[in-house]
Design an enzyme around this catalytic site. Structure first.
Site, short mmCIF file in Angstrom:
data_model
loop_
_atom_site.label_atom_id
_atom_site.label_comp_id
_atom_site.label_asym_id
_atom_site.label_seq_id
_atom_site.Cartn_x
_atom_site.Cartn_y
_atom_site.Cartn_z
N THR A 1 3.12 -11.79 -9.33
CA THR A 1 2.01 -11.76 -8.41
C THR A 1 0.85 -11.82 -9.17
OG1 THR A 1 2.10 -9.56 -7.84
CG2 THR A 1 3.96 -11.04 -6.71
N GLU A 2 -0.36 -11.85 -8.47
CA GLU A 2 -1.73 -11.71 -9.15
C GLU A 2 -1.54 -9.97 -9.38
OE1 GLU A 2 -6.27 -11.76 -7.40
OE2 GLU A 2 -4.71 -13.08 -6.66
N TYR A 3 -1.35 -9.38 -8.21
CA TYR A 3 -1.22 -7.96 -8.57
C TYR A 3 -0.45 -7.24 -9.58
CZ TYR A 3 -4.15 -6.92 -4.21
OH TYR A 3 -4.72 -7.13 -3.15
N GLU A 4 0.59 -7.97 -9.70
CA GLU A 4 1.48 -7.57 -10.90
C GLU A 4 0.77 -7.85 -12.12
OE1 GLU A 4 6.25 -8.12 -11.95
OE2 GLU A 4 5.19 -9.22 -10.26
N ASP B 1 4.03 -0.62 -8.61
CA ASP B 1 3.65 0.22 -10.05
C ASP B 1 3.29 1.76 -9.56
OD1 ASP B 1 1.15 -0.21 -8.25
OD2 ASP B 1 0.17 0.19 -9.95
N ASP C 1 1.03 -1.07 0.06
CA ASP C 1 0.08 0.15 -0.05
C ASP C 1 0.85 1.26 -0.08
OD1 ASP C 1 -1.70 2.09 0.69
OD2 ASP C 1 -3.05 0.78 1.85
N LYS D 1 -0.84 9.78 1.16
CA LYS D 1 -0.79 11.14 1.82
C LYS D 1 0.29 11.05 2.80
CE LYS D 1 -6.00 11.35 2.07
NZ LYS D 1 -7.33 11.32 2.78
#
Length: 105
Positions: free
Chosen positions: A82-85, A46, A10, A14
């Site tokens: 990875t899945e996110y990648e 990313d 994450d 901010k």
């Protein structure tokens, strides 16, 4: 442990949440307590701003750069993803990569 993998953490965009980033001085200090002699941190993201922030924190903490890529999938072949990648690549996002170490100092 010998290595920490920070894959698509994450970014906490901010500024008031910067201490929650896994490459903040708070977390880098925590990692020191659990590493064996030589500390390795490998990071994929990313998020360009998180990547830039992390590079500066690694420099501030005197970590040595082993490898750095501003476009991992253009620079390397046979990458385990990875899945996110996979999701980010399918959207056309660039994947940033860095590996740093500290030689147990």
């Amino acid at each position: 442990i010998e290595k920490v993998y920070l894959n698509f953490s994450d970014p906490w965009p901010k500024e008031r949440h910067a201490k929650r980033r896994l490459t903040s001085p708070v977390f880098l200090s925590k990692y020191d307590k659990v590493f064996k002699n030589c500390k390795y941190i490998q990071m994929k993201t990313d998020n360009r701003k998180l990547f830039e922030y992390s590079i500066l924190e690694f420099i501030n903490n005197k970590l040595e750069f082993e490898e750095l890529s501003l476009n991992l999938h253009e620079d390397k072949e046979d990458i385990i993803t990875t899945e996110y990648e996979d999701k980010f690549i399918s959207k056309g996002n660039v994947i940033y990569f860095v590996e740093v170490k500290n030689n147990g100092k």
